[in-house]
Design a protein around this motif. Structure first.
Motif, PDB file in Angstrom:
ATOM      1  N   LEU A 418       0.604  -1.224  -0.069  1.00  0.00           N
ATOM      2  CA  LEU A 418       0.072   0.041   0.107  1.00  0.00           C
ATOM      3  C   LEU A 418       0.789   1.318  -0.125  1.00  0.00           C
ATOM      4  O   LEU A 418       0.335   2.368  -0.113  1.00  0.00           O
ATOM      5  N   GLY A 419       2.238   1.125   0.248  1.00  0.00           N
ATOM      6  CA  GLY A 419       2.964   2.565   0.227  1.00  0.00           C
ATOM      7  C   GLY A 419       2.787   3.389   1.688  1.00  0.00           C
ATOM      8  O   GLY A 419       2.829   4.399   1.690  1.00  0.00           O
ATOM      9  N   THR A 420       2.176   2.463   2.751  1.00  0.00           N
ATOM     10  CA  THR A 420       1.831   3.141   3.915  1.00  0.00           C
ATOM     11  C   THR A 420       2.883   2.895   4.933  1.00  0.00           C
ATOM     12  O   THR A 420       3.695   2.169   5.094  1.00  0.00           O
ATOM     13  N   ASP A 421       2.539   3.351   6.388  1.00  0.00           N
ATOM     14  CA  ASP A 421       3.464   2.948   7.560  1.00  0.00           C
ATOM     15  C   ASP A 421       2.691   2.787   8.511  1.00  0.00           C
ATOM     16  O   ASP A 421       2.625   3.283   9.758  1.00  0.00           O
ATOM     17  N   LEU A 422       1.443   1.852   8.425  1.00  0.00           N
ATOM     18  CA  LEU A 422       0.377   1.515   9.368  1.00  0.00           C
ATOM     19  C   LEU A 422       1.000   0.689  10.424  1.00  0.00           C
ATOM     20  O   LEU A 422       1.637  -0.270  10.129  1.00  0.00           O
ATOM     21  N   PRO A 423       1.030   0.948  11.749  1.00  0.00           N
ATOM     22  CA  PRO A 423       1.407   0.063  12.909  1.00  0.00           C
ATOM     23  C   PRO A 423       0.639  -1.078  12.701  1.00  0.00           C
ATOM     24  O   PRO A 423      -0.702  -1.225  12.264  1.00  0.00           O
ATOM     25  N   THR A 424       0.901  -2.108  13.471  1.00  0.00           N
ATOM     26  CA  THR A 424       0.094  -3.399  13.363  1.00  0.00           C
ATOM     27  C   THR A 424      -1.159  -3.193  14.266  1.00  0.00           C
ATOM     28  O   THR A 424      -2.002  -4.016  13.726  1.00  0.00           O
ATOM     29  N   GLY A 425      -1.325  -2.461  15.271  1.00  0.00           N
ATOM     30  CA  GLY A 425      -2.603  -2.230  15.986  1.00  0.00           C
ATOM     31  C   GLY A 425      -3.622  -1.544  15.003  1.00  0.00           C
ATOM     32  O   GLY A 425      -4.695  -2.067  15.177  1.00  0.00           O
ATOM     33  N   GLU A 426      -3.267  -0.726  14.320  1.00  0.00           N
ATOM     34  CA  GLU A 426      -4.003   0.063  13.458  1.00  0.00           C
ATOM     35  C   GLU A 426      -4.606  -1.013  12.347  1.00  0.00           C
ATOM     36  O   GLU A 426      -5.907  -0.875  11.954  1.00  0.00           O
ATOM     37  N   ILE A 427      -3.646  -1.638  11.626  1.00  0.00           N
ATOM     38  CA  ILE A 427      -4.183  -2.781  10.943  1.00  0.00           C
ATOM     39  C   ILE A 427      -5.075  -3.441  11.404  1.00  0.00           C
ATOM     40  O   ILE A 427      -6.132  -4.038  10.598  1.00  0.00           O
ATOM     41  N   ALA A 428      -5.004  -4.012  12.476  1.00  0.00           N
ATOM     42  CA  ALA A 428      -5.869  -5.052  13.170  1.00  0.00           C
ATOM     43  C   ALA A 428      -7.119  -4.568  13.385  1.00  0.00           C
ATOM     44  O   ALA A 428      -8.435  -4.888  13.122  1.00  0.00           O
ATOM     45  N   ALA A 429      -7.136  -3.062  13.812  1.00  0.00           N
ATOM     46  CA  ALA A 429      -8.384  -2.467  13.853  1.00  0.00           C
ATOM     47  C   ALA A 429      -9.350  -2.089  12.812  1.00  0.00           C
ATOM     48  O   ALA A 429     -10.531  -2.349  12.852  1.00  0.00           O
ATOM     49  N   LEU A 430      -8.594  -1.977  11.690  1.00  0.00           N
ATOM     50  CA  LEU A 430      -9.214  -2.004  10.529  1.00  0.00           C
ATOM     51  C   LEU A 430      -9.846  -2.925   9.962  1.00  0.00           C
ATOM     52  O   LEU A 430     -10.993  -3.155   9.395  1.00  0.00           O
ATOM     53  N   LEU A 431      -9.105  -4.084  10.288  1.00  0.00           N
ATOM     54  CA  LEU A 431      -9.895  -5.413   9.657  1.00  0.00           C
ATOM     55  C   LEU A 431     -10.815  -5.719  10.784  1.00  0.00           C
ATOM     56  O   LEU A 431     -11.943  -6.467  10.224  1.00  0.00           O
ATOM     57  N   GLU A 432     -10.863  -5.414  11.918  1.00  0.00           N
ATOM     58  CA  GLU A 432     -11.910  -5.693  12.959  1.00  0.00           C
ATOM     59  C   GLU A 432     -13.201  -5.048  12.474  1.00  0.00           C
ATOM     60  O   GLU A 432     -14.321  -5.632  12.509  1.00  0.00           O
ATOM     61  N   ARG A 433     -13.115  -3.909  11.803  1.00  0.00           N
ATOM     62  CA  ARG A 433     -14.180  -3.074  11.400  1.00  0.00           C
ATOM     63  C   ARG A 433     -15.004  -3.957  10.331  1.00  0.00           C
ATOM     64  O   ARG A 433     -16.230  -3.641  10.000  1.00  0.00           O
ATOM     65  N   VAL A 434     -14.397  -4.668   9.422  1.00  0.00           N
ATOM     66  CA  VAL A 434     -15.110  -5.469   8.470  1.00  0.00           C
ATOM     67  C   VAL A 434     -15.419  -6.921   8.932  1.00  0.00           C
ATOM     68  O   VAL A 434     -15.603  -7.939   8.168  1.00  0.00           O
ATOM     69  N   GLY A 435     -15.403  -7.243  10.154  1.00  0.00           N
ATOM     70  CA  GLY A 435     -15.581  -8.526  10.915  1.00  0.00           C
ATOM     71  C   GLY A 435     -14.439  -9.373  10.967  1.00  0.00           C
ATOM     72  O   GLY A 435     -14.752 -10.550  11.387  1.00  0.00           O
ATOM     73  N   VAL A 436     -13.178  -9.024  10.249  1.00  0.00           N
ATOM     74  CA  VAL A 436     -12.447 -10.248  10.406  1.00  0.00           C
ATOM     75  C   VAL A 436     -11.267  -9.986  11.762  1.00  0.00           C
ATOM     76  O   VAL A 436     -10.987  -8.765  12.385  1.00  0.00           O
ATOM     77  N   THR A 437     -11.379 -10.987  12.776  1.00  0.00           N
ATOM     78  CA  THR A 437     -10.623 -10.975  13.935  1.00  0.00           C
ATOM     79  C   THR A 437      -9.118 -11.309  13.677  1.00  0.00           C
ATOM     80  O   THR A 437      -9.102 -12.378  12.973  1.00  0.00           O
ATOM     81  N   THR A 438      -8.472 -10.870  14.440  1.00  0.00           N
ATOM     82  CA  THR A 438      -6.822 -11.105  14.372  1.00  0.00           C
ATOM     83  C   THR A 438      -6.313 -11.517  15.685  1.00  0.00           C
ATOM     84  O   THR A 438      -6.887 -10.933  16.697  1.00  0.00           O
ATOM     85  N   LEU A 439      -5.210 -12.001  15.658  1.00  0.00           N
ATOM     86  CA  LEU A 439      -4.555 -12.513  16.687  1.00  0.00           C
ATOM     87  C   LEU A 439      -3.155 -12.372  16.468  1.00  0.00           C
ATOM     88  O   LEU A 439      -2.387 -12.857  15.280  1.00  0.00           O
TER      89      LEU A 439
END
Length: 812
Positions: A418-439
């Motif tokens: 994506l050409g971004t610098d997103l931290p792991t926590g923000e990526i997990a939070a974005l996926l959580e918003r579409v119903g994808v749970t992460t560990l």
């Protein structure tokens, strides 16, 4: 897909229409818009009837004093029988244009001036009621525009789904999308029905006989229904969604389809024979009359819902007419199932049926929402039709449906794509918003678990796309990609195809492009041998044109059809070619073998010019073939074996390079020519480009032009009449050594002086050296060597020899 905004708002709180449509458009949906339905009543306002009295000059008219929220009340003459003081009404002031085009003016009615109009539903195009005026709730604020007070058809969200987003084909799916972008809580409608009476199993049993094609089947029975028109609120929701109201039973199934994206079907339980429902493959010769009154011949590949006697529905596509819910229906079986998407897609295409149900099954449904949809439909049907929901569900399971795996992916990889610098926590939070749970499995490494409704998330790239969608494509930074430049390369077959095009164009032929489909009968017209792969074209299951229902295995029929059509239009001597792939059959169930070929057609002129003496078209085609192969870097030779049956056996040759077959050239067989209605002499050139790929090109070497004179010697040799002259010429060229520069056949003679069964072939031999002038003695020595070779290999003998000459003015 169309969904009423007000209905969507029952599932989740919505932003304003413009913000909503922009977010969905940026989220990957296409053609998103919010459109208003209903008449434009923005000029109509809410009024309060302060006084109402009889008209002094008319028995059926009333004179009303109406407060419109302005400083002074207005006087309006009204003819409605139900108008009364104290009512809150819809008023069209002077200057208003009603939906039917009527413009309200200040007018005098029977001597009383009227400054407006108190409107009925019909006049506002909100219904057909014209018996009286529209009476509003007393709480409606006086002076407000009518659209701000009551629903006028509302707004409809109109959007197009991409093929992978079957999860969004419902109100619940779009509500999940809204939550992902704006947050909020989703409200699921009440689904649990109140059960009563005997258990469902007492009426019927369900069994899955095709477990690979039906993963789960759920049934609900509702007894004692009264089939009739649906309530107004249900009709309005369906019509705004683009679905026609049929009856309360069918409308409930369509309502739940729109709510949850789960297709349902309602059967008349009393018309199901044998007390059983089986999900099986269709039987050979079985037929089904579907709800559109079409009798369809079923194939063994079709999946059907059947009772003990017959098929009653085409699974996932359309129900059958014999078990359709009608006015006399009293007991209903509601079906909710999970069919294999490919099975539904193929059946829908095979029978030319594309329904709301097949649209969703083809894209995949929520495997955990099957029970919920059946329960919701049963509850609504009991409420609307007065029926009772039988105790318990009917249920059977087949093989498990494919489930997206748990996906392990790295934060760095997401950011790199994506050409971004997103931290792991923000990526997990974005996926959580579409119903994808992460560990988090390791530092900056996540393992994602996919929700049951997302059948499109299988790879880490899919999750990266979800991150980009919810983060916002417009927020992604613009960065130039960094990559290593690599010299481009093309497959050799592609280069050979281009070289064949260039060579044939340079020979004066025109390139044509035709469709890759053909009628199987035209392949049969070539009389190919049964063991020839080209004799078995692959028949298409769903051809564009029925008369051209197969993939072509050879270009010959297509080009002969073009030649015939050009000749019919008085186009003299058509000459054209085509280079493309043909499709040869392989093992059953496997994709065909795609082979590159070049085929040319040359038709002789039927009206030669006055001074022209054209060569036979076969020899012209042979010359084109030889020149073409030379231009492509090969040395061509000719043979008499492997001649296809559609070429004339006495005017056809096999093309060879280094002893390997690479094509054929020859005149069209008269029988085949008559089948294609071609009367003029016609020649074909076929080149197998795949065979040439395996043969290395000859290295092109430039030779300095010799300054020494050439010596020409003509010899006539008597040979057997069936001896190919080309073989003899090739043998002479190979045996002549370095100083033999050219061999040419210039005469063929049969007749007096030559024995029966023999032929005299005349060859012109050209000798030359680069370093000195040749002597007659060494030329004679070489000629003698060649004659001994001809006598040994071909049984030939010298008939005549012409005295040699040295070109360049020197005579020997």
């Amino acid at each position: 897909m169309r969904l009423p905004i007000d209905w969507l708002g029952e599932f989740i709180a919505l932003p304003d229409s413009e913000t909503l449509s922009d977010a969905l458009e940026m989220g990957g949906f296409e053609d998103v818009s919010v459109v208003s339905h209903g008449p434009d009543l923005s000029a109509v306002c809410v009024g309060k009837v302060l006084k109402c009295g009889p008209h002094p000059n008319a028995d059926r008219l009333s004179v009303c004093t109406v407060d419109l929220g302005s400083e002074e009340a207005v006087e309006i003459v009204c003819g409605a029988p139900n108008v009364a003081a104290g009512q809150t009404v819809a008023v069209a002031p002077v200057g208003t244009t009603l939906p039917d085009g009527t413009r309200i003016k200040k007018s005098k009615l029977r001597g009383v001036v009227s400054k407006g109009m108190i409107c009925s539903r019909r006049e506002l195009q909100l219904g057909d009621d014209h018996e009286g005026i529209l009476i509003l709730e007393d709480s409606a604020p006086v002076g407000k525009a009518l659209p701000e007070v009551i629903s006028l058809g509302g707004q409809v969200l109109d959007l197009t789904l991409t093929p992978n987003r079957g999860d969004a084909a419902s109100l619940l799916g779009i509500a999940r999308e809204v939550r992902a972008h704006f947050g909020g809580d989703i409200t699921i409608p009440d689904c649990d029905p109140e059960e009563s009476g005997p258990a469902s199993e007492e009426n019927i049993r369900v069994s899955i006989d095709a477990p690979d094609d039906c993963h789960e089947y759920v049934g609900r029975i509702v007894r004692g229904v009264q089939v009739g028109p649906s309530p107004e609120w249900l009709v309005e929701k369906l019509e705004l969604s683009g679905i026609r109201s049929i009856n309360n039973v069918v409308d409930v199934t369509n309502l739940v389809l729109l709510e949850f994206g789960q297709p349902l079907h309602a059967f008349d339980l009393g018309k199901i024979s044998g007390g059983e429902v089986r999900i099986r493959r269709a039987k050979e010769g079985e037929t089904l009359t579907t709800l559109d009154a079409q009798e369809r011949k079923l194939e063994p590949e079709d999946l059907v819902i059947a009772d003990s006697n017959r098929a009653i529905a085409l699974a996932g596509v359309m129900g059958g007419a014999e078990t359709e819910v009608r006015e006399e229906t009293r007991d209903v079986l509601l079906e909710s199932a999970n069919f294999r998407p490919a099975q539904v897609r193929l059946a829908a295409r095979r029978h030319g049926i594309h329904s709301e149900a097949s649209y969703r099954f083809e894209r995949g449904i929520d495997r955990n929402g099957i029970d919920r949809a059946a329960d919701r439909a049963a509850r609504l049907l009991a409420e609307i039709s007065g029926g009772e929901v039988a105790t318990g569900r009917l249920q059977d399971r087949g093989n498990e449906a494919p489930v997206p795996p748990e996906i392990r992916f790295e934060t760095a990889r997401v950011n790199r794509l994506l050409g971004t610098d997103l931290p792991t926590g923000e990526i997990a939070a974005l996926l959580e918003r579409v119903g994808v749970t992460t560990l988090e499995q390791a530092p900056d490494v996540l393992e994602a678990r996919i929700p049951s409704h997302r059948n499109d998330l299988w790879l880490h790239q899919d999750l990266t796309e979800e991150v980009a969608r919810i983060y916002g494509y417009d927020r992604l930074p613009t960065r130039l990609p960094s990559a290593r430049l690599v010299s481009p390369s093309r497959p050799r077959g592609w280069d050979l195809m281009e070289a064949a095009r260039d060579g044939l164009v340079s020979a004066g032929l025109q390139e044509v492009v035709s469709l890759p489909f053909i009628a199987p009968e035209q392949i049969e017209a070539l009389e190919l041998d049964s063991d020839d792969l080209r004799a078995r074209p692959i028949v298409l299951a769903n051809p564009i044109q029925e008369e051209q229902g197969a993939l072509r295995t050879t270009l010959v029929p297509s080009l002969l059809n073009l030649a015939r059509n050009n000749l019919r239009r008085q186009f003299d001597a058509p000459r054209f070619f085509e280079t493309c792939r043909v499709f040869l059959p392989t093992n059953p169930g496997q994709l065909p073998q795609e082979t590159r070929v070049a085929v040319a057609v040359l038709v002789a002129s039927e009206h030669p010019g006055l001074w022209e003496a054209p060569a036979p078209v076969f020899f012209e085609a042979k010359g084109v073939a030889k020149k073409l192969l030379n231009q492509m870097g090969y040395v061509a030779s000719f043979g008499l074996v492997g001649i296809p049956p559609y070429l004339h056996p006495g005017a056809a040759m096999q093309l060879e390079v280094e002893g390997r077959r690479v094509g054929v050239v020859g005149e069209l067989h008269p029988k085949v020519a008559s089948r294609f209605e071609i009367e003029a002499p016609c020649a074909l050139l076929e080149l197998d480009l795949e065979a040439l790929v395996e043969i290395p090109e000859e290295e092109i070497r430039a030779r300095e032009v010799s300054r020494q004179p050439r010596v020409r010697r003509d010899i006539a040799v008597v040979l057997d009449a069936n001896q190919p002259a080309g073989e003899v010429a090739t043998a002479i060229a190979k045996a002549g050594g370095e100083m033999l520069r050219d061999v040419e056949i210039f005469d063929r003679y049969e007749g007096r002086g030559v024995e029966d069964g023999k032929v005299s072939l005349a060859f012109r031999l050209v000798f030359q050296r680069d370093d000195r002038t040749l002597q007659d003695a060494e030329v004679k020595k070489t000629i003698g060597k060649l004659m001994r070779m001809i006598a040994h290999r071909f049984g030939g003998e010298l008939r005549a020899s012409q005295t040699s000459t040295k070109e360049g003015g020197i005579e020997g």
